[in-house]
Write a protein that holds these residues in place. Structure first.
Motif, PDB file in Angstrom:
ATOM      1  N   ARG A  96       0.843  -1.189   0.000  1.00 27.36           N
ATOM      2  CA  ARG A  96       0.000   0.000   0.000  1.00 27.36           C
ATOM      3  C   ARG A  96       0.880   1.240   0.000  1.00 27.36           C
ATOM      4  NH1 ARG A  96      -2.933   3.060   4.948  1.00 27.36           N
ATOM      5  NH2 ARG A  96      -3.533   4.893   3.722  1.00 27.36           N
ATOM      6  N   ILE A  97       0.808   2.017  -1.064  1.00 30.53           N
ATOM      7  CA  ILE A  97       1.498   3.303  -1.157  1.00 30.53           C
ATOM      8  C   ILE A  97       0.479   4.330  -1.641  1.00 30.53           C
ATOM      9  CG2 ILE A  97       3.306   4.645  -2.302  1.00 30.53           C
ATOM     10  CD1 ILE A  97       4.477   2.650  -0.401  1.00 30.53           C
ATOM     11  N   ASP A  98       0.164   5.306  -0.804  1.00 31.81           N
ATOM     12  CA  ASP A  98      -0.726   6.393  -1.207  1.00 31.81           C
ATOM     13  C   ASP A  98      -0.457   7.585  -0.308  1.00 31.81           C
ATOM     14  OD1 ASP A  98      -2.377   6.021   1.221  1.00 31.81           O
ATOM     15  OD2 ASP A  98      -3.089   4.218   0.214  1.00 31.81           O
ATOM     16  N   THR A  99      -1.182   8.661  -0.518  1.00 32.91           N
ATOM     17  CA  THR A  99      -0.942   9.883   0.248  1.00 32.91           C
ATOM     18  C   THR A  99      -1.892  10.033   1.429  1.00 32.91           C
ATOM     19  OG1 THR A  99      -2.422  11.190  -1.161  1.00 32.91           O
ATOM     20  CG2 THR A  99      -0.103  11.057  -1.824  1.00 32.91           C
ATOM     21  N   ALA A 100      -2.771   9.083   1.664  1.00 36.96           N
ATOM     22  CA  ALA A 100      -3.772   9.198   2.725  1.00 36.96           C
ATOM     23  C   ALA A 100      -3.196   8.717   4.049  1.00 36.96           C
ATOM     24  CB  ALA A 100      -5.014   8.386   2.373  1.00 36.96           C
ATOM     25  N   LEU A 101      -3.038   9.634   5.014  1.00 36.89           N
ATOM     26  CA  LEU A 101      -2.549   9.229   6.330  1.00 36.89           C
ATOM     27  C   LEU A 101      -3.636   8.486   7.107  1.00 36.89           C
ATOM     28  CD1 LEU A 101      -0.436  12.301   7.487  1.00 36.89           C
ATOM     29  CD2 LEU A 101       0.317  10.177   6.426  1.00 36.89           C
ATOM     30  N   ALA A 102      -4.866   8.899   6.938  1.00 38.37           N
ATOM     31  CA  ALA A 102      -5.996   8.183   7.530  1.00 38.37           C
ATOM     32  C   ALA A 102      -6.809   7.572   6.399  1.00 38.37           C
ATOM     33  CB  ALA A 102      -6.863   9.121   8.357  1.00 38.37           C
ATOM     34  N   VAL A 103      -7.098   6.295   6.502  1.00 37.71           N
ATOM     35  CA  VAL A 103      -7.857   5.626   5.452  1.00 37.71           C
ATOM     36  C   VAL A 103      -9.256   6.223   5.365  1.00 37.71           C
ATOM     37  CG1 VAL A 103      -8.853   3.430   4.709  1.00 37.71           C
ATOM     38  CG2 VAL A 103      -6.562   3.487   5.720  1.00 37.71           C
ATOM     39  N   PRO A 104      -9.644   6.754   4.211  1.00 34.90           N
ATOM     40  CA  PRO A 104     -11.009   7.297   4.075  1.00 34.90           C
ATOM     41  C   PRO A 104     -12.063   6.208   4.293  1.00 34.90           C
ATOM     42  CG  PRO A 104      -9.607   8.087   2.294  1.00 34.90           C
ATOM     43  CD  PRO A 104      -8.828   7.015   3.011  1.00 34.90           C
ATOM     44  N   HIS A 105     -13.098   6.563   5.020  1.00 36.66           N
ATOM     45  CA  HIS A 105     -14.224   5.656   5.255  1.00 36.66           C
ATOM     46  C   HIS A 105     -15.399   6.160   4.427  1.00 36.66           C
ATOM     47  CE1 HIS A 105     -11.659   4.166   8.325  1.00 36.66           C
ATOM     48  NE2 HIS A 105     -12.567   3.413   8.906  1.00 36.66           N
ATOM     49  N   VAL A 106     -15.604   5.550   3.283  1.00 35.48           N
ATOM     50  CA  VAL A 106     -16.625   6.001   2.338  1.00 35.48           C
ATOM     51  C   VAL A 106     -17.790   5.012   2.362  1.00 35.48           C
ATOM     52  CG1 VAL A 106     -17.124   6.631  -0.045  1.00 35.48           C
ATOM     53  CG2 VAL A 106     -14.826   7.015   0.888  1.00 35.48           C
ATOM     54  N   ASP A 107     -18.939   5.503   2.733  1.00 30.57           N
ATOM     55  CA  ASP A 107     -20.132   4.662   2.741  1.00 30.57           C
ATOM     56  C   ASP A 107     -20.594   4.471   1.298  1.00 30.57           C
ATOM     57  OD1 ASP A 107     -22.736   3.574   2.964  1.00 30.57           O
ATOM     58  OD2 ASP A 107     -22.987   4.497   4.936  1.00 30.57           O
ATOM     59  N   PRO A 108     -20.701   3.217   0.833  1.00 32.87           N
ATOM     60  CA  PRO A 108     -21.111   2.999  -0.555  1.00 32.87           C
ATOM     61  C   PRO A 108     -22.498   3.551  -0.867  1.00 32.87           C
ATOM     62  CG  PRO A 108     -21.115   0.932   0.680  1.00 32.87           C
ATOM     63  CD  PRO A 108     -20.425   1.949   1.536  1.00 32.87           C
ATOM     64  N   ARG A 109     -23.317   3.719   0.154  1.00 36.64           N
ATOM     65  CA  ARG A 109     -24.648   4.288  -0.085  1.00 36.64           C
ATOM     66  C   ARG A 109     -24.559   5.766  -0.461  1.00 36.64           C
ATOM     67  NH1 ARG A 109     -26.917   2.185   5.598  1.00 36.64           N
ATOM     68  NH2 ARG A 109     -24.858   3.045   6.104  1.00 36.64           N
ATOM     69  N   ASP A 110     -23.478   6.409  -0.074  1.00 34.10           N
ATOM     70  CA  ASP A 110     -23.291   7.827  -0.397  1.00 34.10           C
ATOM     71  C   ASP A 110     -22.377   8.035  -1.598  1.00 34.10           C
ATOM     72  OD1 ASP A 110     -24.806   8.450   1.864  1.00 34.10           O
ATOM     73  OD2 ASP A 110     -23.028   8.440   3.158  1.00 34.10           O
ATOM     74  N   TRP A 111     -21.741   6.964  -2.053  1.00 34.44           N
ATOM     75  CA  TRP A 111     -20.730   7.103  -3.117  1.00 34.44           C
ATOM     76  C   TRP A 111     -21.379   7.427  -4.462  1.00 34.44           C
ATOM     77  CZ3 TRP A 111     -19.748   4.528  -7.714  1.00 34.44           C
ATOM     78  CH2 TRP A 111     -18.488   4.749  -8.298  1.00 34.44           C
ATOM     79  N   ARG A 112     -20.786   8.371  -5.163  1.00 37.64           N
ATOM     80  CA  ARG A 112     -21.171   8.693  -6.534  1.00 37.64           C
ATOM     81  C   ARG A 112     -19.907   8.944  -7.338  1.00 37.64           C
ATOM     82  NH1 ARG A 112     -25.150   7.523  -4.377  1.00 37.64           N
ATOM     83  NH2 ARG A 112     -27.290   8.365  -4.540  1.00 37.64           N
ATOM     84  N   LEU A 113     -19.937   8.549  -8.595  1.00 37.87           N
ATOM     85  CA  LEU A 113     -18.840   8.842  -9.508  1.00 37.87           C
ATOM     86  C   LEU A 113     -19.372   9.705 -10.632  1.00 37.87           C
ATOM     87  CD1 LEU A 113     -15.852   8.286 -10.365  1.00 37.87           C
ATOM     88  CD2 LEU A 113     -16.790   6.526 -11.859  1.00 37.87           C
ATOM     89  N   ARG A 114     -18.721  10.840 -10.843  1.00 33.76           N
ATOM     90  CA  ARG A 114     -19.138  11.775 -11.883  1.00 33.76           C
ATOM     91  C   ARG A 114     -18.119  11.756 -13.014  1.00 33.76           C
ATOM     92  NH1 ARG A 114     -18.336  18.058 -11.572  1.00 33.76           N
ATOM     93  NH2 ARG A 114     -19.545  18.789 -13.365  1.00 33.76           N
TER      94      ARG A 114
END
Length: 516
Positions: free
Chosen positions: A236-254
């Motif tokens: 795992r290599i990314d810039t997020a110090l805290a893992v985002p907690h994204v609820d799939p019920r709220d997720w949208r892709l534009r």
């Protein structure tokens, strides 16, 4: 007359008040947004301004523990400054408060300048600093009172009683700080944790399943990298110090930008689509020659081109700028996404929903490109644009805007500096050249002739390939080198270059000692 007291006690007062400031900030951040906690916003800001060379040094030194090292480093710095504030405040209250205020200013600036910052994002840092400053003054006043009692014969407060009072106050402050930190974490998790949602998610069967790998793709060699990388061991290599907690019920892709029509899709829409499975090896551009920042997994998702076809990009568009929920961006060549059915908006990894740290609920997976231009985790936005009009997170920091994966090979066994018995020794490892495949792997001993290694079966061109060679080891020190040739017939170069700006190159080598 100024009070005098042992400076270690003043330092303890500073540490206790600093801890309480962080605890208060954690509680408020849990209510507003966990990402607004001071250590997180400062850490994210530090990552954003870190030059590429320092990032590579950190990854080389700490590997996937680089974020832990950053937090430890920040903790040491904050503790040192908090202790300093206590010592300074004992002599001049305003100066000690100024040190605390300086820490608060840094956190506030970091909170308000981060991507998608909200109007309340500075509140946790401001409230924490305010509480910390008040408590610092109170504790130091109590400590000074104890020092005064030693000089004032008329004082009814004995030095022992004053010290007990001070230590009790420090203990209460430390307990409050710890409670605030724990409560903040618990409140944040209970409000936003999506682990239960992920655990309850049943992914649909793919419309096109990945071919099951046969035993022939795996060589029976102890110590060789497994062909399939378990989720828990995937780099795992990314810039997020805290893992985002994204609820799939709220997720949208534009999907928007240079398109004929905008497209928006929900998570339910995505998983109801015709999902496909693909075996794909991912590689980080920071991976040094012989490094382990690569992994192979079975990904489930929707080809990105399906959504792009719906949006109908303009003819002069040549790039897709993908954005993560935490503001990270990556610039992917449009032609790669349009032509590759293997480039996915992935929802599954090795037969289960994406792990939180690997992008749940949705991430991008694109074979043949390094992750910093393609593998956006927690993706929420795709903007069709042009390279001349937009840049991304790492390209702004000097990395190449187009980053095809270079052919690479690695020796897994024997390990560097191994001490071996003379006679037959198995040399083995993996090689990869995503989208091109591996045609040949060769090994050289002590700059001798290149000898072709035995290759495991190639499952597909997007996955790595295991190899092995039996070497008749003779006593002495020996250097083993490996090189690979991809499916186009091009052999990896011997030229050794660092990862910046578009990936490392060179032959991997290990030196071993054969006893005798």
């Amino acid at each position: 007359m100024r009070a005098t007291a042992p400076w270690p006690l003043a330092a303890a007062a500073g540490l206790a008040s600093g801890g309480l400031a962080l605890g208060v900030a954690e509680v408020l951040a849990a209510v507003i947004s966990p990402a607004t906690a001071p250590l997180l916003v400062v850490g994210d800001a530090f990552v954003d301004v870190t030059p590429s060379w320092l990032k590579d040094v950190a990854i080389s030194a700490f590997g996937t523990n680089d974020k832990v090292a950053l937090f430890v480093g920040m903790g040491v710095v904050v503790a040192a400054l908090a202790a300093l504030a206590g010592v300074v405040a004992l002599r001049r209250r305003w100066a000690g408060v100024a040190v605390v205020a300086l820490l608060g200013v840094v956190a506030v600036v970091a909170a308000t300048t981060r991507p998608a910052a909200g109007t309340l994002d500075a509140l946790p840092s401001l409230a924490g600093v305010a509480v910390g400053a008040v408590v610092l003054v109170r504790l130091v006043d109590r400590l000074a009172t104890g020092a005064d009692s030693r000089r004032d014969a008329q004082s009814r407060t004995t030095p022992a009683a004053a010290r007990r009072s001070f230590l009790t106050a420090v203990g209460v402050t430390v307990l409050a700080a710890a409670t605030g930190g724990v409560v903040g974490r618990l409140v944040g998790r209970s409000a936003r944790d999506v682990s239960a949602t992920r655990a309850a998610l049943d992914l649909p069967p793919p419309a096109r399943a990945a071919a099951t790998p046969t035993d022939a793709v795996t060589l029976d060699v102890a110590g060789i990298t497994p062909w399939q990388t378990p989720n828990a061991e995937f780099f795992r290599i990314d810039t997020a110090l805290a893992v985002p907690h994204v609820d799939p019920r709220d997720w949208r892709l534009r999907v928007h930008g240079l398109v004929e029509r905008e497209v928006e899709i929900s998570f339910d829409d995505l998983v109801a689509s015709d999902l496909v499975e693909e075996w794909i090896t991912l590689t980080c551009v920071s991976n040094p020659v012989g490094g382990d920042l690569a992994g192979n997994a079975r990904w489930l998702g929707l080809p990105v081109r399906e959504l792009l076809h719906r949006a109908r990009p303009d003819q002069d568009a040549d790039m897709v700028l993908s954005t993560s929920v935490d503001g990270f961006t990556a610039s992917t060549p449009l032609d790669v996404l349009m032509s590759s059915p293997q480039a996915l908006l992935a929802v599954g990894m090795n037969g289960e929903p994406l792990p939180l740290e690997h992008g749940y609920p949705v991430r991008m997976v694109v074979p043949g490109l390094y992750g910093y231009v393609s593998a956006t985790k927690w993706v929420v936005d795709l903007e069709v644009t042009r390279f001349q009009d937009a840049t991304a997170y790492w390209t702004d920091r000097g990395w190449a805007e187009r980053a095809p994966v270079k052919t690479a090979s690695r020796i897994d066994v024997p390990r560097p500096s191994a001490r071996l018995e003379p006679g037959p020794v198995v040399v083995a490892g993996v090689a990869w050249a995503q989208t091109r495949g591996i045609e040949r792997v060769e090994v050289s001993v002590d700059d001798g002739p290149w000898v072709a290694a035995q290759l495991a079966a190639q499952h597909d061109v997007d996955s790595w390939r295991q190899w092995r060679l039996e070497w008749d080891a003779t006593p002495g020190s020996h250097t083993l080198r490996v090189r690979a040739t991809d499916g186009t017939g091009e052999t990896q170069t011997a030229e050794r270059v660092d990862p910046v700006p578009d990936g490392a190159s060179g032959w991997h080598s290990v030196t071993v000692t054969v006893l005798g």
